[in-house]
Scaffold this motif. Structure first.
Motif, PDB file in Angstrom:
ATOM      1  N   ASP A   1     -17.478   7.501  -3.966  1.00 15.73           N
ATOM      2  CA  ASP A   1     -18.586   8.393  -4.294  1.00 15.73           C
ATOM      3  C   ASP A   1     -18.234   9.259  -5.508  1.00 15.73           C
ATOM      4  O   ASP A   1     -18.344  10.487  -5.484  1.00 15.73           O
ATOM      5  CB  ASP A   1     -18.952   9.281  -3.095  1.00 15.73           C
ATOM      6  N   GLY A   2     -17.771   8.610  -6.544  1.00 20.04           N
ATOM      7  CA  GLY A   2     -17.390   9.317  -7.754  1.00 20.04           C
ATOM      8  C   GLY A   2     -17.523   8.432  -8.975  1.00 20.04           C
ATOM      9  O   GLY A   2     -17.834   7.239  -8.887  1.00 20.04           O
ATOM     10  N   ALA A   3     -17.305   9.028 -10.154  1.00 23.15           N
ATOM     11  CA  ALA A   3     -17.439   8.324 -11.421  1.00 23.15           C
ATOM     12  C   ALA A   3     -16.249   8.626 -12.308  1.00 23.15           C
ATOM     13  O   ALA A   3     -15.634   9.695 -12.212  1.00 23.15           O
ATOM     14  CB  ALA A   3     -18.733   8.734 -12.118  1.00 23.15           C
ATOM     15  N   LEU A   4     -15.927   7.686 -13.178  1.00 23.37           N
ATOM     16  CA  LEU A   4     -14.814   7.817 -14.102  1.00 23.37           C
ATOM     17  C   LEU A   4     -15.268   7.410 -15.494  1.00 23.37           C
ATOM     18  O   LEU A   4     -15.987   6.421 -15.663  1.00 23.37           O
ATOM     19  CB  LEU A   4     -13.641   6.942 -13.653  1.00 23.37           C
TER      20      LEU A   4
ATOM     21  N   VAL B   1      -9.412  10.784 -19.917  1.00 21.93           N
ATOM     22  CA  VAL B   1      -9.994  10.165 -18.723  1.00 21.93           C
ATOM     23  C   VAL B   1     -10.498  11.291 -17.828  1.00 21.93           C
ATOM     24  O   VAL B   1      -9.766  12.248 -17.560  1.00 21.93           O
ATOM     25  CB  VAL B   1      -8.964   9.315 -17.955  1.00 21.93           C
ATOM     26  N   THR B   2     -11.740  11.181 -17.384  1.00 22.40           N
ATOM     27  CA  THR B   2     -12.328  12.201 -16.519  1.00 22.40           C
ATOM     28  C   THR B   2     -12.894  11.553 -15.269  1.00 22.40           C
ATOM     29  O   THR B   2     -13.524  10.492 -15.337  1.00 22.40           O
ATOM     30  CB  THR B   2     -13.456  12.959 -17.245  1.00 22.40           C
ATOM     31  N   VAL B   3     -12.676  12.191 -14.128  1.00 26.68           N
ATOM     32  CA  VAL B   3     -13.244  11.744 -12.856  1.00 26.68           C
ATOM     33  C   VAL B   3     -14.029  12.897 -12.254  1.00 26.68           C
ATOM     34  O   VAL B   3     -13.522  14.016 -12.119  1.00 26.68           O
ATOM     35  CB  VAL B   3     -12.148  11.299 -11.861  1.00 26.68           C
TER      36      VAL B   3
ATOM     37  N   ALA C   1     -19.145  12.827 -16.143  1.00 27.12           N
ATOM     38  CA  ALA C   1     -17.829  12.297 -16.503  1.00 27.12           C
ATOM     39  C   ALA C   1     -17.770  11.972 -17.989  1.00 27.12           C
ATOM     40  O   ALA C   1     -16.803  12.311 -18.682  1.00 27.12           O
ATOM     41  CB  ALA C   1     -17.511  11.061 -15.666  1.00 27.12           C
ATOM     42  N   GLN C   2     -18.805  11.303 -18.506  1.00 28.90           N
ATOM     43  CA  GLN C   2     -18.813  10.959 -19.929  1.00 28.90           C
ATOM     44  C   GLN C   2     -18.908  12.202 -20.804  1.00 28.90           C
ATOM     45  O   GLN C   2     -18.189  12.331 -21.805  1.00 28.90           O
ATOM     46  CB  GLN C   2     -19.973  10.014 -20.245  1.00 28.90           C
TER      47      GLN C   2
ATOM     48  N   SER D   1     -15.240  20.894  -9.628  1.00 33.21           N
ATOM     49  CA  SER D   1     -14.185  20.714 -10.627  1.00 33.21           C
ATOM     50  C   SER D   1     -13.898  19.231 -10.849  1.00 33.21           C
ATOM     51  O   SER D   1     -13.694  18.482  -9.893  1.00 33.21           O
ATOM     52  CB  SER D   1     -12.904  21.420 -10.183  1.00 33.21           C
ATOM     53  N   PRO D   2     -13.871  18.798 -12.110  1.00 32.49           N
ATOM     54  CA  PRO D   2     -13.480  17.421 -12.400  1.00 32.49           C
ATOM     55  C   PRO D   2     -11.965  17.286 -12.431  1.00 32.49           C
ATOM     56  O   PRO D   2     -11.235  18.282 -12.407  1.00 32.49           O
ATOM     57  CB  PRO D   2     -14.067  17.199 -13.801  1.00 32.49           C
ATOM     58  N   SER D   3     -11.492  16.058 -12.475  1.00 35.92           N
ATOM     59  CA  SER D   3     -10.079  15.761 -12.741  1.00 35.92           C
ATOM     60  C   SER D   3      -9.999  15.159 -14.136  1.00 35.92           C
ATOM     61  O   SER D   3     -10.777  14.255 -14.464  1.00 35.92           O
ATOM     62  CB  SER D   3      -9.525  14.776 -11.715  1.00 35.92           C
TER      63      SER D   3
END
Length: 343
Positions: A235-238, A274-276, A283-284, A308-310
């Protein structure tokens, strides 16, 4: 969604690939792929009967193509081309979903203090058409045109106002938004365990093939001898943004094709980000903003992002091993621990 339903039904999707026995009557993993705007897109559905999964995947691929077309600034008749042509013409009616997306990306413009936003069209065109790196004084008009307050989205009225002289350019937002719209299609059609990858963006819903999440393999970035460890999305995006793939080239000189819209100049010193996070659009947008801002200013901005993103930065010029910097990256689930070189 009605307008996109009509658009996607008219899209011809080429190069379909089915994983599993498409003749089976039960539930089989289905993966379809297509070439969209010169880039490969894939959709996998694992929790629907074969026929329903195939139809859902085709619908998702159609949505990717339709959104890509509508948001292309250089395509006559697209929504973005029409808005750019009608700048200073007052409120323009558009799809409500696109109006809401423009409100979101305008928020990134404000959040980054005008470093990265949807109004860089004049600046990017100046760099793309130049025979040599543009002089700073020649970029002042473009810098003013990129100011956040030159765009007024009104999602409730399904309209937008674009100031005279400003040009929308959604190249760093469109793919993420397209992936989110395609995932919404899958969810509406009953898919709860599905995966989409398009350009350098991936989004996974559900637990994937094993229940541990959808595995995303990262590339081997310049200066590294091996790829960073894979990430599992549940349930996430990268999003991966690499500066070595997109360059402004002038003879023997080249610059990253990512502009700080406050100065009109390319942002250097970052090999990739790279972002998640949860949505592909976010993310983009965040990954590109982190290329523009760098890790120091970027860390300050990320403190105000909820959820918060990673983020993983690879810093350098690509000629040697990059320095790795992170923000909440250790909170991701990895196949293996990070090596000492990557900590």
């Amino acid at each position: 969604m009605t307008r996109y339903r009509r658009l996607t039904l008219a899209v011809l999707v080429a190069g379909l690939v089915v994983v599993g026995d498409a003749r089976a009557r039960g539930s089989e993993p289905i993966r379809l792929s297509a070439d969209i705007a010169g880039e490969r897109a894939e959709v996998e559905v694992r929790d629907l009967p074969t026929e329903e999964a195939t139809l859902a995947a085709r619908q998702a691929l159609g949505t990717l193509a339709a959104v890509e077309r509508e948001l292309a600034a250089g395509l006559p008749g697209s929504t973005v081309a029409r808005l750019n042509g009608a700048a200073a013409g007052g409120a323009q009616a558009i799809d409500g979903g696109i109006a809401a997306m423009l409100e979101t990306v305008l928020g990134f413009c404000v959040w980054s203090r005008n470093a990265h936003g949807p109004l860089g069209g004049v600046l990017y065109e100046a760099w793309e058409r130049a025979e040599r790196p543009p002089a700073p004084q020649s970029l002042q008009v473009g810098i003013r045109s990129a100011a956040c307050d030159n765009l007024t989205p009104r999602p409730a009225e399904a309209e937008v106002v674009l100031a005279a002289g400003s040009r929308l350019d959604l190249r760093h937002f469109a793919a993420g938004y397209a992936v989110d719209r395609a995932m919404l299609d899958l969810e509406e059609l009953g898919a709860t365990n599905a995966f989409i990858t398009y350009r350098s963006i991936s989004r996974g819903s559900g637990g994937g093939p094993t229940g541990a999440g959808w595995k995303v393999t990262l590339p081997v970035f310049p200066g590294l001898t091996e790829a960073p460890d894979p990430v599992h999305l549940r349930d996430g995006a990268l999003a991966v943004v690499s500066t070595h793939r997109r360059r402004f080239r002038f003879g023997t000189e080249s610059f990253p094709a990512f502009l700080d819209q406050r100065s009109g100049r390319p942002s250097e010193g970052t090999v990739a980000v790279v972002t998640v996070t949860h949505r592909a659009l976010d993310a983009q947008a965040i990954a590109t903003a982190m290329v523009v801002l760098g890790n120091r200013e970027g860390q300050l901005r990320l403190g105000g992002v909820i959820p918060s993103p990673s983020v993983l930065w690879l810093l350098g010029d690509g000629s040697g091993p990059p320095l790795l910097a992170t923000f909440r990256w250790s909170e991701l689930r990895w196949n293996q621990p990070l090596s000492p070189r990557q900590r």
